[in-house]
Write an enzyme that holds these catalytic residues in place. Structure first.
Site, PDB file in Angstrom:
ATOM      1  N   LYS A 115       0.832  -1.382   0.048  1.00 36.12           N
ATOM      2  CA  LYS A 115       0.157  -0.418  -0.388  1.00 36.12           C
ATOM      3  C   LYS A 115       1.419   0.850  -0.077  1.00 36.12           C
ATOM      4  CE  LYS A 115      -4.591   0.876   0.361  1.00 36.12           C
ATOM      5  NZ  LYS A 115      -5.221   0.315   0.093  1.00 36.12           N
TER       6      LYS A 115
HETATM    7  P1  NAD Z   1     -12.655   7.623  -3.409  1.00 33.24           P
HETATM    8  O1  NAD Z   1     -12.547   8.874  -3.339  1.00 33.24           O
HETATM    9  O2  NAD Z   1     -13.584   7.757  -4.252  1.00 33.24           O
HETATM   10  O3  NAD Z   1     -14.592   8.255  -2.299  1.00 33.24           O
HETATM   11  C1  NAD Z   1     -15.018   8.712  -1.014  1.00 33.24           C
HETATM   12  C2  NAD Z   1     -15.973   8.988   0.020  1.00 33.24           C
HETATM   13  O4  NAD Z   1     -15.545   9.200   0.748  1.00 33.24           O
HETATM   14  C3  NAD Z   1     -16.358  10.212  -0.879  1.00 33.24           C
HETATM   15  O5  NAD Z   1     -17.835  10.902  -1.190  1.00 33.24           O
HETATM   16  C4  NAD Z   1     -15.765  11.046   0.591  1.00 33.24           C
HETATM   17  O6  NAD Z   1     -16.880  12.663  -0.174  1.00 33.24           O
HETATM   18  C5  NAD Z   1     -16.501  10.474   1.128  1.00 33.24           C
HETATM   19  N1  NAD Z   1     -15.436  10.824   2.379  1.00 33.24           N
HETATM   20  C6  NAD Z   1     -14.287  11.606   2.704  1.00 33.24           C
HETATM   21  N2  NAD Z   1     -14.497  11.877   4.272  1.00 33.24           N
HETATM   22  C7  NAD Z   1     -15.941  11.351   4.721  1.00 33.24           C
HETATM   23  C8  NAD Z   1     -16.220  11.382   5.539  1.00 33.24           C
HETATM   24  N3  NAD Z   1     -15.489  12.013   7.184  1.00 33.24           N
HETATM   25  N4  NAD Z   1     -17.372  11.033   6.376  1.00 33.24           N
HETATM   26  C9  NAD Z   1     -18.230  10.757   5.484  1.00 33.24           C
HETATM   27  N5  NAD Z   1     -17.935  10.445   3.909  1.00 33.24           N
HETATM   28  C10 NAD Z   1     -16.654  10.998   3.497  1.00 33.24           C
HETATM   29  O7  NAD Z   1     -12.409   6.782  -2.042  1.00 33.24           O
HETATM   30  P2  NAD Z   1     -13.289   4.977  -2.717  1.00 33.24           P
HETATM   31  O8  NAD Z   1     -11.972   4.296  -3.488  1.00 33.24           O
HETATM   32  O9  NAD Z   1     -14.607   5.176  -2.723  1.00 33.24           O
HETATM   33  O10 NAD Z   1     -12.510   4.509  -1.016  1.00 33.24           O
HETATM   34  C11 NAD Z   1     -13.458   4.582   0.341  1.00 33.24           C
HETATM   35  C12 NAD Z   1     -13.026   3.433   1.151  1.00 33.24           C
HETATM   36  O11 NAD Z   1     -12.860   2.202   0.315  1.00 33.24           O
HETATM   37  C13 NAD Z   1     -11.342   3.600   1.205  1.00 33.24           C
HETATM   38  O12 NAD Z   1     -11.777   3.374   2.545  1.00 33.24           O
HETATM   39  C14 NAD Z   1     -10.495   2.524   0.491  1.00 33.24           C
HETATM   40  O13 NAD Z   1      -9.501   2.111   1.268  1.00 33.24           O
HETATM   41  C15 NAD Z   1     -11.609   1.628   0.233  1.00 33.24           C
HETATM   42  N6  NAD Z   1     -11.161   0.449  -0.680  1.00 33.24           N
HETATM   43  C16 NAD Z   1     -11.677   1.498  -3.070  1.00 33.24           C
HETATM   44  C17 NAD Z   1     -10.962   0.276  -2.718  1.00 33.24           C
HETATM   45  C18 NAD Z   1     -11.277   0.586  -4.868  1.00 33.24           C
HETATM   46  O14 NAD Z   1     -11.241   0.115  -5.488  1.00 33.24           O
HETATM   47  N7  NAD Z   1     -11.061   2.054  -4.824  1.00 33.24           N
HETATM   48  C19 NAD Z   1     -10.701  -0.780  -2.941  1.00 33.24           C
HETATM   49  C20 NAD Z   1     -10.641  -1.633  -1.734  1.00 33.24           C
HETATM   50  C21 NAD Z   1     -10.855  -0.414  -0.203  1.00 33.24           C
END
Ligand code: NAD
Length: 422
Positions: A115
């Site tokens: 990561k």
């Molecule tokens: P992203 O940046 O696309 O979206 C994040 C979302 O969370 C946005 O809507 C943002 O406004 C919201 N957010 C940010 N701070 C916040 C807060 N304090 N309270 C509420 N909402 C808040 O990110 P993502 O890719 O959707 O990732 C989200 C989570 O999923 C992370 O924990 C990431 O590690 C995990 N994840 C993502 C992937 C992927 O393929 N993108 C894969 C596995 C895990």
């Protein structure tokens, strides 16, 4: 020493990596793993901290700090996202890197775990600044990443366009090889279905879990925290599968409609405005209120540690699908398990993204492109097989789905380590 007796009890102030280690230790104790092997599997192979000096648009020099932690490569090249967020630090990256080792092992794809991240608020940067930050970071780490070493991908605060900049920068040193990074735009060697994969995977697995529990999606109300890549696609897939989505949120706050949200309308608003801010067809609630709503299912899909000691007693949902990494603190995990809440753990629930990243890497290496149907079918097959194994392990061993998933993953990594020798 028998680590079963040494397994720590969760306490409120755990750091992210301590939380992951606690889950690891619990599963390792169930497997009867000896301490010397546990130490090996707990320790990261390599940890890099680098300076990222960048010239801002106004001519100022900013020096940011970036990280890449490579946790384990016993089962294959290391794989894991890049996070741009102001909370990123070495401990968090270390925790997320080890989660990737267990995630790739639980869905049985031939990767290890890594990561990375930069401590920065990407919303405070212009597009040009973001690009300069990204290229500078790759200048610092290009030697240790690559298609057979460590393959980054998007995560919180990063997206497909940033992956294209990374490919371009890495190839300046090493020559053409789009398999050096995944999560790229479809027209730049990306895979169809990659963008939707994590959220879609959450939906597929929620569906499988309910089937096992003898419940129908249409009977269930769902609240989703986070409406980025994961949350928005989870909402779309779950809505199409007849779940009743009653609340969603992003950093601007939460939006609740007891009768069910018009999900296509919410998606349209979010695409048009870049956030949920200003959505008026629902009641405004806070992110904290969303988590304690009277709903059947929660899908935390934003940040880590959002369900913790302070709100665990107020959680009313009976099912939690961990779209985000590490969203439930171990103390809350223990209490909720005792209260009969079924938690589908992050290392399985959000593994759809890394699974389609693996498909992207396979296609890049073959210079061949799959159609969307094939990607979706293969994703369904990989996640279904992993889900059934975890479900069976949990029932046979009488442990939570999380402990069962960790046990399967640890067993696979241990076996690969032993086969390779030391
Ligand atoms: P992203 O940046 O696309 O979206 C994040 C979302 O969370 C946005 O809507 C943002 O406004 C919201 N957010 C940010 N701070 C916040 C807060 N304090 N309270 C509420 N909402 C808040 O990110 P993502 O890719 O959707 O990732 C989200 C989570 O999923 C992370 O924990 C990431 O590690 C995990 N994840 C993502 C992937 C992927 O393929 N993108 C894969 C596995 C895990």
């Amino acid at each position: 020493m028998n680590i079963a007796t040494a397994t720590p009890k969760p306490v409120a102030h755990l750091k992210p990596n301590e939380a992951v280690q606690l889950y690891f230790d619990r599963a390792a104790a169930n497997l009867g793993l000896d301490e010397s092997f546990c130490r090996l599997l707990r320790t990261a192979k390599r940890e890099l901290t680098v300076e990222v000096p960048v010239e801002m648009d106004d001519g100022r020099l900013e020096t940011l700090v970036g990280y890449r932690v490579q946790h384990n490569n016993a089962r294959g090249p290391m794989k894991g996202g890049l996070r741009y967020h102001y909370d990123v630090d070495l401990d968090e990256v270390r925790a997320l890197a080890s989660l990737m080792t267990w995630k790739t092992a639980v869905v049985n794809i031939p990767y290890g775990g890594a990561k990375g991240g930069i401590c920065v608020d990407p919303r405070a940067l212009s597009r040009k600044e973001l690009q300069r930050v990204t290229r500078k970071f790759i200048d610092q780490i290009h030697e240790v990443i690559g298609p057979d070493k460590d393959i980054p991908a998007p995560d919180l605060g990063t997206n497909a366009e940033i992956m294209s900049w990374i490919r371009n920068q890495w190839e300046k040193y090493h020559g053409f090889n789009p398999a050096c990074i995944t999560g790229k735009p479809v027209e730049d060697y990306g895979a169809k279905g990659r963008e939707e994969a994590t959220g879609r995977g959450c939906g597929i697995l929620a569906f499988k879990m309910l089937k096992r529990l003898g419940r129908k999606p249409s009977e269930l109300s769902v609240a989703i925290q986070g409406f980025g890549n994961v949350g928005s696609h989870a909402a779309k897939y779950m809505h199409e599968s007849e779940f009743k989505i009653v609340a969603v949120s992003d950093i601007s706050g939460g939006y609740y409609r007891k009768e069910g949200l018009d999900v296509p309308g919410v998606l349209h608003h979010s695409l048009k405005h870049g956030s949920l801010k200003g959505y008026t067809e629902a009641d405004s609630i806070s992110n904290e209120q969303l988590l304690t709503l009277e709903v059947d299912m929660l899908v935390p899909s934003a940040l880590g540690n959002v369900i913790h000691e302070g709100n665990m007693d107020a959680i009313k949902a009976k099912y939690i699908i961990e779209g985000a990494n590490n969203p439930v603190h171990p103390m809350a995990d223990e209490l909720l398990y005792e209260n009969g809440v079924v938690i589908l753990p992050d290392i399985l629930a959000n593994a759809g993204g890394v699974t389609v990243s693996y498909f992207e890497w396979v296609q890049n290496r073959q210079y061949y492109s799959w159609d969307l149907n094939r990607v979706r079918q293969q994703l369904d097959a990989v996640l279904s097989a992993a889900f059934e194994e975890v479900w069976q392990e949990a029932n046979e061993q009488n442990v939570s789905l999380r402990t069962a998933a960790f046990m399967i993953a640890i067993r696979r990594v241990k076996r690969a380590t032993e086969l390779g020798g030391f």
